[in-house]
Design an enzyme around this catalytic site. Structure first.
Site, PDB file in Angstrom:
ATOM      1  N   GLY A  15       0.835  -1.196   0.000  1.00 34.81           N
ATOM      2  CA  GLY A  15       0.000   0.000   0.000  1.00 34.81           C
ATOM      3  C   GLY A  15       0.867   1.243   0.000  1.00 34.81           C
ATOM      4  N   CYS A  16       0.407   2.271   0.649  1.00 30.76           N
ATOM      5  CA  CYS A  16       1.109   3.547   0.700  1.00 30.76           C
ATOM      6  C   CYS A  16       2.502   3.383   1.301  1.00 30.76           C
ATOM      7  CB  CYS A  16       0.289   4.529   1.541  1.00 30.76           C
ATOM      8  SG  CYS A  16       1.154   6.061   1.906  1.00 30.76           S
TER       9      CYS A  16
END
Length: 182
Positions: A15-16
């Site tokens: 993810g981020c």
């Protein structure tokens, strides 16, 4: 990137990269964490290009670690405990292929450990849903722009950091206190 003798590299996308970088910077044996882009086709991609989802890259981190202090398997344990490996191309409100869950192995041992770890979690039904984390050979890693590096520590009061990253750090401290630098 030059690796000092005795050190190893792990490349993970969960993810981020602000979130994953913040988590792994806390671990004993981790010498550096660099946020960047990997697994795509665009040469020297920018953050803006990545966000468009057309480059094929994932937001990822490249971890330099001392295997005498923390193993690749232990890094995977933390990786799977601090993101959702059951959502395809998504982590929370971050949606797109750039937010996929993927392990980019650097050698056959990392590939084998990754496969075995995912197989064990699937067998034990750890998440109650199928794991969608991909395992791929490491490819060119492009370092993200400077303002993405050490983002959480430089911006802890920013909304995204407070609401998304801080809970991950708190979970890390609760589950892995013995693996933390301080």
């Amino acid at each position: 990137m030059e690796i000092k003798e005795g050190m190893e590299v792990a490349t993970l996308a969960g993810g981020c990269f602000w979130c994953t970088e913040a988590v792994f910077l806390e671990l004993k044996g981790v010498k550096s964490v660099v946020s960047g882009y990997t697994g795509g086709k665009t040469v020297n991609p920018t953050y803006k290009e990545i966000c468009g989802g057309e480059t094929g890259h994932a937001e990822a981190i490249q971890i330099t670690f001392d295997p005498r202090e923390i193993s690749f398997g232990e890094l995977l344990e933390v990786f799977f405990a601090t993101h959702d490996p059951t959502t395809l191309n998504r982590q929370g409100n971050d949606v797109g292929t750039q937010y996929r869950s993927e392990i980019f192995y650097h050698n056959d041992e990392q590939r084998r450990i990754s496969e075995d770890y995912i197989d064990l979690m699937a067998k034990e039904n750890t998440f109650g849903k199928p794991i969608v984390t991909k395992i791929s050979a490491a490819s060119k890693f492009y370092e993200a722009e400077d303002y993405h590096q050490n983002y959480y520590n430089d911006n802890t009061s920013q909304g995204y950091c407070s609401y998304v990253i801080t809970p991950k750090i708190e979970k890390l401290k609760k589950l892995y206190a013995d693996k933390l630098k301080s």
